[in-house]
Scaffold this motif. Structure first.
Motif, PDB file in Angstrom:
ATOM      1  N   LEU A 237      20.268 -16.105  29.584  1.00  0.00           N
ATOM      2  CA  LEU A 237      19.357 -17.040  28.915  1.00  0.00           C
ATOM      3  C   LEU A 237      19.913 -18.459  28.814  1.00  0.00           C
ATOM      4  CD1 LEU A 237      17.599 -15.240  25.932  1.00  0.00           C
ATOM      5  CD2 LEU A 237      16.571 -16.270  27.948  1.00  0.00           C
ATOM      6  N   ASP A 238      21.136 -18.593  28.337  1.00  0.00           N
ATOM      7  CA  ASP A 238      21.701 -19.936  28.155  1.00  0.00           C
ATOM      8  C   ASP A 238      21.774 -20.704  29.463  1.00  0.00           C
ATOM      9  OD1 ASP A 238      21.964 -19.577  25.441  1.00  0.00           O
ATOM     10  OD2 ASP A 238      24.018 -18.824  25.594  1.00  0.00           O
ATOM     11  N   ALA A 239      22.295 -20.080  30.491  1.00  0.00           N
ATOM     12  CA  ALA A 239      22.405 -20.746  31.792  1.00  0.00           C
ATOM     13  C   ALA A 239      21.025 -21.035  32.378  1.00  0.00           C
ATOM     14  CB  ALA A 239      23.215 -19.888  32.757  1.00  0.00           C
ATOM     15  N   ASP A 240      20.090 -20.086  32.236  1.00  0.00           N
ATOM     16  CA  ASP A 240      18.748 -20.286  32.772  1.00  0.00           C
ATOM     17  C   ASP A 240      18.025 -21.442  32.077  1.00  0.00           C
ATOM     18  OD1 ASP A 240      19.203 -18.202  34.488  1.00  0.00           O
ATOM     19  OD2 ASP A 240      17.778 -16.815  33.547  1.00  0.00           O
ATOM     20  N   ARG A 241      18.244 -21.601  30.784  1.00  0.00           N
ATOM     21  CA  ARG A 241      17.583 -22.694  30.052  1.00  0.00           C
ATOM     22  C   ARG A 241      18.069 -24.067  30.509  1.00  0.00           C
ATOM     23  NH1 ARG A 241      17.662 -19.426  24.361  1.00  0.00           N
ATOM     24  NH2 ARG A 241      15.653 -18.405  24.679  1.00  0.00           N
ATOM     25  N   ARG A 242      19.285 -24.131  31.039  1.00  0.00           N
ATOM     26  CA  ARG A 242      19.823 -25.403  31.537  1.00  0.00           C
ATOM     27  C   ARG A 242      19.490 -25.647  33.012  1.00  0.00           C
ATOM     28  NH1 ARG A 242      24.217 -23.319  28.617  1.00  0.00           N
ATOM     29  NH2 ARG A 242      25.216 -22.706  30.551  1.00  0.00           N
ATOM     30  N   HIS A 243      19.058 -24.622  33.721  1.00  0.00           N
ATOM     31  CA  HIS A 243      18.781 -24.718  35.154  1.00  0.00           C
ATOM     32  C   HIS A 243      17.391 -25.320  35.387  1.00  0.00           C
ATOM     33  CE1 HIS A 243      18.107 -23.317  39.295  1.00  0.00           C
ATOM     34  NE2 HIS A 243      19.434 -23.251  39.386  1.00  0.00           N
ATOM     35  N   THR A 244      17.268 -26.172  36.408  1.00  0.00           N
ATOM     36  CA  THR A 244      15.997 -26.876  36.651  1.00  0.00           C
ATOM     37  C   THR A 244      14.832 -25.935  36.981  1.00  0.00           C
ATOM     38  OG1 THR A 244      16.635 -27.240  38.948  1.00  0.00           O
ATOM     39  CG2 THR A 244      17.081 -29.019  37.390  1.00  0.00           C
ATOM     40  N   ARG A 245      15.054 -24.901  37.759  1.00  0.00           N
ATOM     41  CA  ARG A 245      13.977 -23.964  38.098  1.00  0.00           C
ATOM     42  C   ARG A 245      13.939 -22.764  37.150  1.00  0.00           C
ATOM     43  NH1 ARG A 245      16.158 -24.069  43.281  1.00  0.00           N
ATOM     44  NH2 ARG A 245      16.697 -21.901  42.929  1.00  0.00           N
ATOM     45  N   LYS A 246      15.080 -22.223  36.841  1.00  0.00           N
ATOM     46  CA  LYS A 246      15.128 -20.990  36.048  1.00  0.00           C
ATOM     47  C   LYS A 246      14.674 -21.192  34.607  1.00  0.00           C
ATOM     48  CE  LYS A 246      18.792 -18.877  38.794  1.00  0.00           C
ATOM     49  NZ  LYS A 246      20.150 -18.326  38.766  1.00  0.00           N
ATOM     50  N   ARG A 247      14.666 -22.406  34.128  1.00  0.00           N
ATOM     51  CA  ARG A 247      14.245 -22.639  32.738  1.00  0.00           C
ATOM     52  C   ARG A 247      12.765 -22.324  32.526  1.00  0.00           C
ATOM     53  NH1 ARG A 247      15.062 -28.939  33.259  1.00  0.00           N
ATOM     54  NH2 ARG A 247      13.093 -29.481  34.251  1.00  0.00           N
ATOM     55  N   ASN A 248      12.015 -22.165  33.618  1.00  0.00           N
ATOM     56  CA  ASN A 248      10.594 -21.828  33.524  1.00  0.00           C
ATOM     57  C   ASN A 248      10.331 -20.322  33.539  1.00  0.00           C
ATOM     58  OD1 ASN A 248       9.712 -24.544  33.451  1.00  0.00           O
ATOM     59  ND2 ASN A 248      10.058 -24.669  35.655  1.00  0.00           N
ATOM     60  N   ARG A 249      11.368 -19.522  33.637  1.00  0.00           N
ATOM     61  CA  ARG A 249      11.203 -18.072  33.582  1.00  0.00           C
ATOM     62  C   ARG A 249      10.694 -17.673  32.192  1.00  0.00           C
ATOM     63  NH1 ARG A 249      16.573 -15.776  36.759  1.00  0.00           N
ATOM     64  NH2 ARG A 249      15.873 -16.395  38.840  1.00  0.00           N
ATOM     65  N   PRO A 250      10.018 -16.534  32.077  1.00  0.00           N
ATOM     66  CA  PRO A 250       9.382 -16.164  30.800  1.00  0.00           C
ATOM     67  C   PRO A 250      10.307 -16.137  29.586  1.00  0.00           C
ATOM     68  CG  PRO A 250       8.585 -14.745  32.557  1.00  0.00           C
ATOM     69  CD  PRO A 250       9.675 -15.600  33.149  1.00  0.00           C
ATOM     70  N   PHE A 251      11.507 -15.573  29.710  1.00  0.00           N
ATOM     71  CA  PHE A 251      12.407 -15.512  28.553  1.00  0.00           C
ATOM     72  C   PHE A 251      13.072 -16.857  28.296  1.00  0.00           C
ATOM     73  CE2 PHE A 251      12.468 -10.977  29.935  1.00  0.00           C
ATOM     74  CZ  PHE A 251      11.782 -10.476  28.841  1.00  0.00           C
ATOM     75  N   ALA A 252      13.518 -17.515  29.351  1.00  0.00           N
ATOM     76  CA  ALA A 252      14.200 -18.803  29.194  1.00  0.00           C
ATOM     77  C   ALA A 252      13.269 -19.860  28.604  1.00  0.00           C
ATOM     78  CB  ALA A 252      14.753 -19.278  30.538  1.00  0.00           C
ATOM     79  N   SER A 253      12.000 -19.834  28.973  1.00  0.00           N
ATOM     80  CA  SER A 253      11.047 -20.827  28.472  1.00  0.00           C
ATOM     81  C   SER A 253      10.522 -20.474  27.092  1.00  0.00           C
ATOM     82  CB  SER A 253       9.866 -20.942  29.436  1.00  0.00           C
ATOM     83  OG  SER A 253       9.097 -19.748  29.413  1.00  0.00           O
ATOM     84  N   GLY A 254      10.739 -19.244  26.646  1.00  0.00           N
ATOM     85  CA  GLY A 254      10.247 -18.832  25.341  1.00  0.00           C
ATOM     86  C   GLY A 254       8.841 -18.260  25.371  1.00  0.00           C
TER      87      GLY A 254
END
Length: 190
Positions: A111-128
């Protein structure tokens, strides 16, 4: 018409009845029986792209590739066909559940790394968009379903899936964090 009978005879039979649009049969170079017949049908119609009526244990490899298997004759063969069809359905369900469980788990762990990533931050868990609690409950339910299906399959298949699951968990929890170069594990079991 698909038969292990000689091609010349099979062509004559097909012409006599007038029911078939084509003939796949044995030639001097190839005996169209068992796995050879299955391959010929898959090459012609695709995996699961045909229904097959058979009357012998030699037809089991064909039934495994068919969309639907029908037994003509022997009750022992009919029982074997039902087992093959049931195993195919269970295998397909199990094959899809384990990678899904691992994908969900990995997404929640990163989650933490995905939230900082330009594409992965849009994933369902990372985006909230999906709460983490939903992911945990879904993962547990899917894993329970996968284990439930696994007990009905041969133990060797379960052992391979358990090894795959363990290797991917090792990657998610430890190996991916050891260095900057990614380690790649297959995402599908064929």
């Amino acid at each position: 018409m698909c038969t292990a009978t000689n091609h010349r005879l099979a062509t004559q039979i097909a012409a006599h009845f007038g029911l078939f649009t084509g003939v796949l049969a044995s030639t001097e170079e190839r005996n169209l029986l068992g796995s050879s017949k299955a391959k010929a049908l898959v090459d012609q119609f695709g995996d699961g792209g045909f229904d097959y009526c058979g009357d012998a244990m030699a037809d089991v490899p064909v039934w495994r590739q068919a969309r639907r298997a029908t037994v003509v004759g022997d009750k022992r063969i009919a029982a074997a066909t039902r087992k093959v069809n049931a195993a195919i359905v269970l295998f397909e369900q199990k094959r899809r559940l384990i990678p899904l469980v691992l994908y969900l788990l990995n997404d929640m762990l990163d989650l933490d790394a995905d939230r900082r990533h330009t594409r992965k931050r849009n994933r369902p868990f990372a985006s909230g968009r999906l709460p983490l609690s939903f992911g945990v409950v879904l993962t547990v339910l899917l894993l329970a379903g996968a284990v439930g299906l696994a007990v009905s399959l041969p133990w060797k298949f379960g052992a391979v899936l358990a090894a795959y699951f363990a290797a991917t968990l090792a990657y998610s929890f430890a190996l991916s964090k050891m260095h900057d170069d990614p380690i790649v594990f297959p995402s599908r079991i064929a």
